[in-house]
Design a protein around this motif. Sequence first.
Motif, PDB file in Angstrom:
ATOM      1  N   LYS A  93       0.824  -1.220   0.000  1.00  0.00           N
ATOM      2  CA  LYS A  93       0.000   0.000   0.000  1.00  0.00           C
ATOM      3  C   LYS A  93       0.853   1.264   0.000  1.00  0.00           C
ATOM      4  O   LYS A  93       0.426   2.316  -0.480  1.00  0.00           O
ATOM      5  CB  LYS A  93      -0.932  -0.013   1.213  1.00  0.00           C
ATOM      6  N   LYS A  94       2.058   1.167   0.536  1.00  0.00           N
ATOM      7  CA  LYS A  94       2.974   2.315   0.579  1.00  0.00           C
ATOM      8  C   LYS A  94       3.847   2.409  -0.674  1.00  0.00           C
ATOM      9  O   LYS A  94       4.671   3.300  -0.805  1.00  0.00           O
ATOM     10  CB  LYS A  94       3.891   2.201   1.802  1.00  0.00           C
ATOM     11  N   SER A  95       3.666   1.485  -1.601  1.00  0.00           N
ATOM     12  CA  SER A  95       4.536   1.409  -2.779  1.00  0.00           C
ATOM     13  C   SER A  95       3.834   1.951  -4.020  1.00  0.00           C
ATOM     14  O   SER A  95       2.628   2.181  -4.021  1.00  0.00           O
ATOM     15  CB  SER A  95       4.967  -0.035  -3.019  1.00  0.00           C
ATOM     16  N   LYS A  96       4.613   2.081  -5.108  1.00  0.00           N
ATOM     17  CA  LYS A  96       4.079   2.620  -6.361  1.00  0.00           C
ATOM     18  C   LYS A  96       4.371   1.743  -7.575  1.00  0.00           C
ATOM     19  O   LYS A  96       3.923   2.037  -8.675  1.00  0.00           O
ATOM     20  CB  LYS A  96       4.668   4.011  -6.615  1.00  0.00           C
ATOM     21  N   GLY A  97       5.140   0.700  -7.395  1.00  0.00           N
ATOM     22  CA  GLY A  97       5.635  -0.071  -8.532  1.00  0.00           C
ATOM     23  C   GLY A  97       4.577  -0.843  -9.298  1.00  0.00           C
ATOM     24  O   GLY A  97       3.555  -1.249  -8.751  1.00  0.00           O
ATOM     25  N   LYS A  98       4.854  -1.054 -10.580  1.00  0.00           N
ATOM     26  CA  LYS A  98       3.992  -1.878 -11.434  1.00  0.00           C
ATOM     27  C   LYS A  98       4.159  -3.354 -11.082  1.00  0.00           C
ATOM     28  O   LYS A  98       3.234  -4.152 -11.224  1.00  0.00           O
ATOM     29  CB  LYS A  98       4.341  -1.638 -12.909  1.00  0.00           C
ATOM     30  N   PHE A  99       5.370  -3.700 -10.616  1.00  0.00           N
ATOM     31  CA  PHE A  99       5.661  -5.053 -10.156  1.00  0.00           C
ATOM     32  C   PHE A  99       6.155  -4.983  -8.712  1.00  0.00           C
ATOM     33  O   PHE A  99       6.825  -4.022  -8.317  1.00  0.00           O
ATOM     34  CB  PHE A  99       6.703  -5.725 -11.048  1.00  0.00           C
ATOM     35  N   ILE A 100       5.819  -6.007  -7.947  1.00  0.00           N
ATOM     36  CA  ILE A 100       6.171  -6.037  -6.531  1.00  0.00           C
ATOM     37  C   ILE A 100       7.076  -7.246  -6.284  1.00  0.00           C
ATOM     38  O   ILE A 100       6.658  -8.389  -6.473  1.00  0.00           O
ATOM     39  CB  ILE A 100       4.921  -6.159  -5.634  1.00  0.00           C
ATOM     40  N   ALA A 101       8.315  -6.981  -5.864  1.00  0.00           N
ATOM     41  CA  ALA A 101       9.204  -8.063  -5.437  1.00  0.00           C
ATOM     42  C   ALA A 101       9.103  -8.177  -3.919  1.00  0.00           C
ATOM     43  O   ALA A 101       9.018  -7.169  -3.214  1.00  0.00           O
ATOM     44  CB  ALA A 101      10.642  -7.784  -5.856  1.00  0.00           C
ATOM     45  N   ILE A 102       9.101  -9.408  -3.429  1.00  0.00           N
ATOM     46  CA  ILE A 102       8.985  -9.653  -1.987  1.00  0.00           C
ATOM     47  C   ILE A 102      10.157 -10.534  -1.573  1.00  0.00           C
ATOM     48  O   ILE A 102      10.418 -11.569  -2.202  1.00  0.00           O
ATOM     49  CB  ILE A 102       7.644 -10.343  -1.653  1.00  0.00           C
ATOM     50  N   VAL A 103      10.849 -10.126  -0.515  1.00  0.00           N
ATOM     51  CA  VAL A 103      12.023 -10.879  -0.074  1.00  0.00           C
ATOM     52  C   VAL A 103      12.145 -10.757   1.442  1.00  0.00           C
ATOM     53  O   VAL A 103      11.800  -9.726   2.028  1.00  0.00           O
ATOM     54  CB  VAL A 103      13.310 -10.378  -0.788  1.00  0.00           C
ATOM     55  N   PRO A 123       0.026 -24.909  -6.522  1.00  0.00           N
ATOM     56  CA  PRO A 123       0.051 -23.557  -5.971  1.00  0.00           C
ATOM     57  C   PRO A 123       1.303 -23.242  -5.146  1.00  0.00           C
ATOM     58  O   PRO A 123       1.331 -22.203  -4.478  1.00  0.00           O
ATOM     59  CB  PRO A 123      -1.193 -23.541  -5.076  1.00  0.00           C
ATOM     60  N   PHE A 124       2.319 -24.114  -5.177  1.00  0.00           N
ATOM     61  CA  PHE A 124       3.510 -23.806  -4.381  1.00  0.00           C
ATOM     62  C   PHE A 124       4.091 -22.468  -4.832  1.00  0.00           C
ATOM     63  O   PHE A 124       4.304 -22.226  -6.020  1.00  0.00           O
ATOM     64  CB  PHE A 124       4.565 -24.905  -4.512  1.00  0.00           C
ATOM     65  N   PHE A 125       4.347 -21.607  -3.867  1.00  0.00           N
ATOM     66  CA  PHE A 125       4.831 -20.256  -4.121  1.00  0.00           C
ATOM     67  C   PHE A 125       5.499 -19.813  -2.834  1.00  0.00           C
ATOM     68  O   PHE A 125       5.098 -20.238  -1.752  1.00  0.00           O
ATOM     69  CB  PHE A 125       3.633 -19.344  -4.466  1.00  0.00           C
ATOM     70  N   HIS A 126       6.556 -18.982  -2.912  1.00  0.00           N
ATOM     71  CA  HIS A 126       7.263 -18.660  -1.678  1.00  0.00           C
ATOM     72  C   HIS A 126       7.708 -17.211  -1.658  1.00  0.00           C
ATOM     73  O   HIS A 126       8.511 -16.776  -2.481  1.00  0.00           O
ATOM     74  CB  HIS A 126       8.462 -19.589  -1.479  1.00  0.00           C
ATOM     75  N   ASN A 127       7.192 -16.478  -0.651  1.00  0.00           N
ATOM     76  CA  ASN A 127       7.443 -15.043  -0.573  1.00  0.00           C
ATOM     77  C   ASN A 127       8.774 -14.670   0.076  1.00  0.00           C
ATOM     78  O   ASN A 127       9.035 -13.489   0.302  1.00  0.00           O
ATOM     79  CB  ASN A 127       6.302 -14.344   0.172  1.00  0.00           C
ATOM     80  N   ALA A 128       9.621 -15.645   0.364  1.00  0.00           N
ATOM     81  CA  ALA A 128      10.987 -15.295   0.774  1.00  0.00           C
ATOM     82  C   ALA A 128      11.751 -14.751  -0.424  1.00  0.00           C
ATOM     83  O   ALA A 128      12.743 -14.038  -0.269  1.00  0.00           O
ATOM     84  CB  ALA A 128      11.713 -16.511   1.343  1.00  0.00           C
ATOM     85  N   ASN A 129      11.235 -15.063  -1.637  1.00  0.00           N
ATOM     86  CA  ASN A 129      11.897 -14.647  -2.875  1.00  0.00           C
ATOM     87  C   ASN A 129      10.876 -14.727  -4.002  1.00  0.00           C
ATOM     88  O   ASN A 129      10.704 -15.783  -4.621  1.00  0.00           O
ATOM     89  CB  ASN A 129      13.106 -15.538  -3.161  1.00  0.00           C
ATOM     90  N   SER A 130      10.170 -13.640  -4.262  1.00  0.00           N
ATOM     91  CA  SER A 130       9.096 -13.704  -5.259  1.00  0.00           C
ATOM     92  C   SER A 130       8.844 -12.352  -5.895  1.00  0.00           C
ATOM     93  O   SER A 130       9.364 -11.322  -5.453  1.00  0.00           O
ATOM     94  CB  SER A 130       7.800 -14.211  -4.603  1.00  0.00           C
ATOM     95  N   MET A 131       8.009 -12.351  -6.945  1.00  0.00           N
ATOM     96  CA  MET A 131       7.553 -11.118  -7.581  1.00  0.00           C
ATOM     97  C   MET A 131       6.142 -11.343  -8.109  1.00  0.00           C
ATOM     98  O   MET A 131       5.828 -12.423  -8.621  1.00  0.00           O
ATOM     99  CB  MET A 131       8.483 -10.707  -8.732  1.00  0.00           C
TER     100      MET A 131
END
Length: 436
Positions: free
Chosen positions: A79-89, A149-157
């Motif tokens: 919510k505080k970001s502006k990017g078209k893509f969101i990386a999460i780490v 559905p395996f997905f991991h937000n330690a390293n994702s976009m």
Amino acid sequence: MREPLVSIIVRTKNEKSWIGKCLHAIKTQKYKNIEVIVVDNLSTDKTIQIIKKNFSKVKIVKYKEKPFLPGKAINVGIKKSKGKFIAIVSGHCIPKNNFWIKNLIKNFKNKRVAGVYGRQEPLDVSESGVVRELMYLFGKDKKIQNKDPFFHNANSMIRRDLWNKFKFDNKTFHIEDRIWAQQLINKGYKIVYEPEASVFHHHGVGHDNDISRVKRITNILSKIDEKPKKTKIVCMIPILDPIKIGNSFIVERPLKEVLKIKKITKIIIICDNKELKNKLKNKKILFINRGFDLKKDYLGKDFVLKEIFNKFIQKKYNPSHILVFEEVYPNRPANFFKNLVNNIDNSFDSIIPIAKSTSQHFWSNDEKDELQPLFKSSLPSIISDKNIYQEIKGLGSITKSTAFSVNGRECSNPKFFEVKQEHLFKIDNFTKNLIS
């Protein structure tokens, strides 16, 4: 054209040993159009001081809620970001090289890709169990996931436009990433595993095999692959020898209420009796013969129900839930089936009525194999000092079709509701003769 803005959300809590290395690896990426937002969960070490002293452009968002909810923390950062893509780490993960972002974002050329997650590799100091775990989970081959559905937000976009419609779960304590991925897969999107976008992760994904955590995650995993269905109920009534009092079968009375409930789309009566078939003629009712094998006592009702559901009902009617009741329980509360249907709770596999058992006698075989009574006062205090409840599935229970197809009404995640003891009354041929 300028590269689209990528917002990088870094989650931290007491990461003083890793946050400097993590942010330095992000700062030196070849992909330059980025913003970095750290969502910190009440760090008490020097995490925040390290960020402020060495990375002045990094925005810090403080997440103060307890207990920690991973999906909500990510949503707060986005919510505080502006990017078209969101990386999460994670703050203790270190991008392996300066092509980390480029290798994640290149997969979004395909518009049906909702999210990309990268490889996680152990450090030299990682324990052997962590090394094995990460090598098993994160291989060298790229994968396109249409069902998994395996997905991991330690390293994702992820794509921001999809996050606007499908935010991370704000209430779950675990695997918010897989819950999100399942939602998108259900909508026809794809998840990509990109091994070239790698990070070092010193403790892996198992969290030291915390047993209570494992149980909670297992419970969530058992449900996230279920596609949401509109409530559509099939009623199943197993009858071996239908009971008749006077000119009426006792099953007719509960059927009147069940036939009025719109969410019950079909009533399957498992019975061979021709007189009952001729008496109950209704478009909503279908009779299925039990067949010789399904009449054998040792198979049990739930085996019969499961087999008939899988062979004749599941594909044809595709119900979300199965209502089962037995004719031998004639004394139900008013509006019993209507209330049962209205109280379906999808966080449970089944809804089952129970009643307090106040019987003072329990029976046991003696040395001569003769039945002798055991009085409640002679039982261990662990039993006699507590209320004893009895399941009354035959009164009427509702089970999710996904659980029903495996074990019928038997399931590991039931929800119970209490009825009065008077509803335990069961009619058989002996009591029928008394009533007659």
